[in-house]
Design a protein around this motif. Sequence first.
Motif, PDB file in Angstrom:
ATOM      1  N   ARG A  39       0.824  -1.218   0.000  1.00  0.00           N
ATOM      2  CA  ARG A  39       0.000   0.000   0.000  1.00  0.00           C
ATOM      3  C   ARG A  39       0.854   1.262   0.000  1.00  0.00           C
ATOM      4  NH1 ARG A  39      -5.064  -1.464   0.281  1.00  0.00           N
ATOM      5  NH2 ARG A  39      -5.784  -3.240   1.535  1.00  0.00           N
ATOM      6  N   GLU A  89       3.511   6.644  -8.897  1.00  0.00           N
ATOM      7  CA  GLU A  89       2.148   6.656  -8.381  1.00  0.00           C
ATOM      8  C   GLU A  89       1.942   5.495  -7.403  1.00  0.00           C
ATOM      9  OE1 GLU A  89       0.000   6.193 -11.953  1.00  0.00           O
ATOM     10  OE2 GLU A  89       0.304   8.246 -12.658  1.00  0.00           O
ATOM     11  N   SER A 137      -2.766   0.996  -6.992  1.00  0.00           N
ATOM     12  CA  SER A 137      -4.201   1.083  -6.745  1.00  0.00           C
ATOM     13  C   SER A 137      -4.647  -0.042  -5.819  1.00  0.00           C
ATOM     14  CB  SER A 137      -4.975   0.995  -8.067  1.00  0.00           C
ATOM     15  OG  SER A 137      -4.852  -0.305  -8.622  1.00  0.00           O
ATOM     16  N   ASP A 138      -5.773   0.160  -5.150  1.00  0.00           N
ATOM     17  CA  ASP A 138      -6.326  -0.883  -4.286  1.00  0.00           C
ATOM     18  C   ASP A 138      -6.580  -2.161  -5.082  1.00  0.00           C
ATOM     19  OD1 ASP A 138      -6.296   0.775  -2.098  1.00  0.00           O
ATOM     20  OD2 ASP A 138      -8.363   1.433  -2.338  1.00  0.00           O
ATOM     21  N   ARG A 139      -7.026  -1.990  -6.299  1.00  0.00           N
ATOM     22  CA  ARG A 139      -7.315  -3.148  -7.131  1.00  0.00           C
ATOM     23  C   ARG A 139      -6.039  -3.927  -7.442  1.00  0.00           C
ATOM     24  NH1 ARG A 139     -10.983  -3.185 -12.653  1.00  0.00           N
ATOM     25  NH2 ARG A 139     -10.896  -5.428 -13.009  1.00  0.00           N
ATOM     26  N   TYR A 140      -4.951  -3.213  -7.701  1.00  0.00           N
ATOM     27  CA  TYR A 140      -3.703  -3.906  -8.031  1.00  0.00           C
ATOM     28  C   TYR A 140      -3.131  -4.615  -6.798  1.00  0.00           C
ATOM     29  CZ  TYR A 140       0.439  -4.989 -10.733  1.00  0.00           C
ATOM     30  OH  TYR A 140       1.428  -5.664 -11.402  1.00  0.00           O
ATOM     31  N   ARG A 179     -10.778  -3.857  -2.784  1.00  0.00           N
ATOM     32  CA  ARG A 179     -10.511  -3.220  -4.075  1.00  0.00           C
ATOM     33  C   ARG A 179     -10.803  -1.728  -4.039  1.00  0.00           C
ATOM     34  NH1 ARG A 179      -9.722  -5.999  -8.863  1.00  0.00           N
ATOM     35  NH2 ARG A 179      -9.838  -8.269  -8.712  1.00  0.00           N
ATOM     36  N   ASP A 213     -13.492   2.967 -10.052  1.00  0.00           N
ATOM     37  CA  ASP A 213     -13.403   4.240 -10.758  1.00  0.00           C
ATOM     38  C   ASP A 213     -14.116   4.118 -12.091  1.00  0.00           C
ATOM     39  OD1 ASP A 213     -12.730   6.764 -11.520  1.00  0.00           O
ATOM     40  OD2 ASP A 213     -10.679   6.273 -12.125  1.00  0.00           O
TER      41      ASP A 213
END
Length: 386
Positions: free
Chosen positions: A127, A135, A138-141, A175, A179
Amino acid sequence: MAKRAENGMGTIVERKDGRFHAAVYVLAPDGTKVRKYVYGKTRDEVKDKRVELLENNRKGIPSLGSSMKLGDYLDYWVEDVIRKERSESTYAGYETVIRRFIKPHLGTRKLNALTPKDVRGFIAKLRKQKTVRGEKLSDRYVQNVFEVLRSALTNACKEELIGRNVAKLVTTPSRGDHDIEPMDEDDARAFIRAASKHWLYALWLILITTGLRKGEVLGLAWSDIDLATGRVQVRRKVQRVRGRLLFGKVKTRRSRRSIYLGEICLAALAKHRTETAKRLTESLNPAPDQPADLIFVTSTGRVVEPRNVNTMLNRILRAAKLDKMRVHDLRHTAATLLLLDGATIREVMEQLGHASISTTGNIYGHILDEAKRRMADRMNHRVTEN
């Protein structure tokens, strides 16, 4: 009493507890030879296990041990299991996740010493980690990385290398909020008007009215479509993986589906077929494994480059005076408009080819609430009108 085995086969020894064991030098994932013990209730059981290990040596297949490093096990799993059993694109994605994220944090841990605490700490580090562009992941990644680790450990359990999958004892990372930036009805009409001037008008119509994925539309062949009924068989996709254009079957059983095209799409396809025949040159250059009757091809008969579709979309959006968006947002637009028009969440799930209805609900739940509100307004109008 130990019984002398054939040369190179190792010795089977009877233990004090009545069981038997034998030591065999086996090939490790790093190419070295290490000693591995096999156990059994009978001499024949141990002999069979020993022969299996020696056969692995002959084939050049490493024989794994529970005390090996997680990084070594992951290398074996992705190369000897995933690469042989899954698609090339799946292998490429898993290999990247393992190399860039899992091994740097957990690779030196022993497979049989990994704990739930290690996994929770790993998630916390992810995280905070950043991409090559600086960057945050992402939460999804982050969830995708975790799922790769959990899948690898599940396989280790199946191969009886470990007794439990510690990743299953850890709460799956959320996740987060999806978006989604779909067009509304007015923007969708503006987009279609602008796209009508483009040579791939039929492609844009199919994307925004059916919710097919980019790779699925680019992989369509004329033999997949019944122009009389509008029925389409979705069975392949095309994508660029590590510099190569690859044609392959769609990912899941749900993705292998039938959908129907509206009259506007069928008319656009008929015109596209005529225009394509005029545009083709004599020097054709199809991609490897490309179907002979692929629909969306360049003047040389080659499949349209998936990355070029992104560039073309930006030009159409500018012409329509619409905000920039991804090709995948056309899929979200189709799903949103279907729900707002009264389609059920299951109907949308089947149209999009999601693996489960929960996936569709998680992505479009808030839109479904708006659809229900509209439905209530329509019913209110019906019962109150004179």
